[in-house]
Motif scaffolding. Structure first.
Motif, PDB file in Angstrom:
ATOM      1  N   GLY A   1       0.676   3.216   6.176  1.00 56.88           N
ATOM      2  CA  GLY A   1       1.291   2.083   5.464  1.00 56.88           C
ATOM      3  C   GLY A   1       1.869   2.448   4.347  1.00 56.88           C
TER       4      GLY A   1
ATOM      5  N   VAL B   1      -4.870  -0.231  12.110  1.00 53.46           N
ATOM      6  CA  VAL B   1      -3.406  -0.024  11.912  1.00 53.46           C
ATOM      7  C   VAL B   1      -2.541  -0.960  12.467  1.00 53.46           C
ATOM      8  CG1 VAL B   1      -1.499   1.540  12.962  1.00 53.46           C
ATOM      9  CG2 VAL B   1      -3.665   2.771  11.625  1.00 53.46           C
ATOM     10  N   LEU B   2      -2.972  -1.485  13.583  1.00 55.64           N
ATOM     11  CA  LEU B   2      -2.292  -2.732  14.233  1.00 55.64           C
ATOM     12  C   LEU B   2      -2.192  -4.181  13.531  1.00 55.64           C
ATOM     13  CD1 LEU B   2      -1.800  -2.179  17.652  1.00 55.64           C
ATOM     14  CD2 LEU B   2      -2.639  -4.693  17.586  1.00 55.64           C
TER      15      LEU B   2
ATOM     16  N   GLY C   1       0.153  -3.534  10.458  1.00 57.45           N
ATOM     17  CA  GLY C   1       1.511  -3.431  10.932  1.00 57.45           C
ATOM     18  C   GLY C   1       1.772  -4.761  11.240  1.00 57.45           C
TER      19      GLY C   1
ATOM     20  N   PHE D   1       2.233  -6.783   7.765  1.00 54.80           N
ATOM     21  CA  PHE D   1       3.708  -6.497   7.320  1.00 54.80           C
ATOM     22  C   PHE D   1       4.668  -7.374   7.917  1.00 54.80           C
ATOM     23  CE2 PHE D   1       6.118  -3.663   4.848  1.00 54.80           C
ATOM     24  CZ  PHE D   1       7.335  -3.258   5.650  1.00 54.80           C
ATOM     25  N   LEU D   2       4.844  -7.342   9.205  1.00 56.82           N
ATOM     26  CA  LEU D   2       5.779  -7.857  10.023  1.00 56.82           C
ATOM     27  C   LEU D   2       6.001  -9.255   9.623  1.00 56.82           C
ATOM     28  CD1 LEU D   2       6.183  -6.286  13.477  1.00 56.82           C
ATOM     29  CD2 LEU D   2       7.859  -6.022  11.542  1.00 56.82           C
TER      30      LEU D   2
END
Lengths: 341, 124
Positions: free
Chosen positions: A16, B16-17, B20, B23-24
């Motif tokens: 991250g 992790v998914l 992510g 974040f998007l």
């Protein structure tokens, strides 16, 4: 088990974090050369470099100011034979080349005419034809001769490097940033934008072209290692008896250039050429500008491209910008023409 | 041991998914937000894309009042009591490139966000 989970978490945090650490931006603002200047440089020595950039601009201003008593240009304009410093000589050389290559559409000796219109002082007036004719006799860049770095102007000839100085300053600043190991920087010198490299994230800089009629943008061009310089009649003008007179004077007529364009933006690796050509091509108009672009045949390293905004609302770009330029917002439905070799 | 390993991998993949995705989603939010500050204090924020009817509001400061006008997608200082009028002359802003600053009244209007409309500089 706990150990394994910890490791996984650490990995996730690291992953991250990978996107996050952007080099720090160092910015600085300076009022110089009659305009607002902003410098932004990224990375470790960015801070030092933007401070040094201020000194470079001040140094150039002291050499080049047409009104600053004691500047090399001022002294040359007041009858003195002046031994030019390397930077002034270099800039004058480039500007003279631009005058010649544009067939005098740019002329560094047009200053007395610009003054007669009041654009140097703000006391605007429309000079009579007799005054203009007399002044035009002294407008001829070929009368500017430099021998052994000494500039000695003939009586009545006055030099103004205003159309080239900010562009030249941009070039010097890019060199300066490189010297500090900076790989990503942007300067805005008045309306001149010049960028070093790409943005810290590796993408191209997005530079907008001002809408001459409003607050918005006509288009956006994506660039790396380029100067993006715009000249337009909208930047400075006055109105008298319902007629608008703009500050870009056609050296051939002594009148404000009336070429059917509202602005010309040049995209070029060289700031000084971008600056010179934006003025020259505004004077030329669309057809001549396209002809000039086609005829360049590599005399200018890396070439140049342009964006012309016409009075009729059409936008004309050269082929080199086909993939990097796009119309913006309200301008999206304007006609976009592409000039090809 | 085998099942523990399976869960660790699954959970970490999910982690992790979701990171992510978050974040998007957070980045992709398009609207431009105008933040109005005085003396560094945030007075209000305006989601410019959500403005249906133009309106004005007033901010009082040491040098008098600023009248701020808001329309969909843009904002300006319509009137200022200060002598220099720099903020009024700047006109409408619709991107975060140059904030509106009224030094006498210590007023700053900064635009944030705006998704892919991001412009780094203006050639003019």
């Amino acid at each position: 088990m706990r150990k394994a989970l910890g490791a996984v978490l650490a990995c996730a945090l690291l992953l991250g974090g990978c996107a996050a650490p952007a080099p720090e931006a160092h910015s600085s603002t300076l009022l110089a050369m009659d305009t607002v200047m902003e410098f932004t440089a990224y990375g470790e020595r960015g801070g030092e470099s933007v401070e040094a950039a201020k000194d470079t601009v001040r140094e150039l201003e002291a050499l080049l100011s047409v009104t600053g008593e004691g500047s090399e240009i001022y002294r040359a304009n007041h009858g003195e034979a002046v031994k030019l410093s390397p930077m002034t000589a270099d800039l004058l050389g480039e500007a003279m080349e631009a005058c010649a290559s544009t067939g005098g559409a740019l002329d560094v000796t047009v200053y007395p005419v610009v003054r007669a219109w009041g654009f140097t002082t703000g006391n605007y007036q429309v000079p009579d034809q007799q005054t203009l004719s007399a002044l035009l006799e002294q407008v001829d860049y070929t009368q500017v001769q430099v021998e052994n770095a000494v500039l000695d102007l003939p009586e009545g000839v006055e030099l103004d490097l205003g159309a080239a100085a900010k562009g030249y300053a941009g070039d010097r600043l890019m060199d300066l940033f490189r010297g500090y190991g900076v790989t990503s920087a942007m300067v805005t010198l008045g309306g001149n934008v010049q960028v070093l490299g790409a943005k810290p994230d590796g993408s191209a800089w997005r530079v907008a072209v001002q809408d001459p009629a409003g607050d918005g943008y006509a288009g956006v061009v994506r660039v790396t290692d380029k100067a993006v310089v715009t000249s337009g009649g909208y930047q400075r003008y006055f109105e008298k008896d319902g007629v608008r007179y703009s500050h870009i004077i056609d050296p051939a007529t002594g009148y404000p250039a009336a070429s059917g364009l509202t602005s010309v933006t040049i995209v070029c690796g060289s700031g000084v050429w971008a600056d010179c050509l934006s003025t020259a091509l505004f004077v030329m108009g669309k057809e001549k500008a396209a002809g000039y672009w086609r005829a360049q045949n590599g005399w200018l390293e890396g070439g140049f491209d342009f964006i012309l905004l016409g009075e009729d609302g059409t936008v004309t770009i050269t082929q080199g910008l086909e993939d990097s330029f796009s119309l913006y917002g309200d301008w999206s439905d304007h006609t976009l023409e592409v000039v090809r070799p | 041991v085998k099942s523990t390993k399976f869960w660790v991998i699954l959970l970490s993949a999910l982690l992790v998914l979701s990171l992510g995705l978050a974040f998007l989603v957070l980045r992709g939010k398009g609207g431009t937000v105008a933040a109005v500050y005085q003396d560094g204090k945030l007075l209000r924020t305006i989601e410019l894309s959500q403005v249906d009817e133009p309106y004005t509001f007033q901010v009082d400061g040491p040098a008098g009042a600023n009248t701020v006008e808001v329309e969909r997608g843009r904002i300006r200082v319509k009137h200022a009591d200060c002598p220099d009028q720099v903020c009024v002359h700047q006109g409408w802003i619709s991107t975060g490139v140059t904030p509106i600053v009224c030094l006498p009244n210590r007023l700053v209007i900064q635009l944030e966000g705006g998704g892919d409309a991001g412009i780094d500089g203006v050639s003019k």
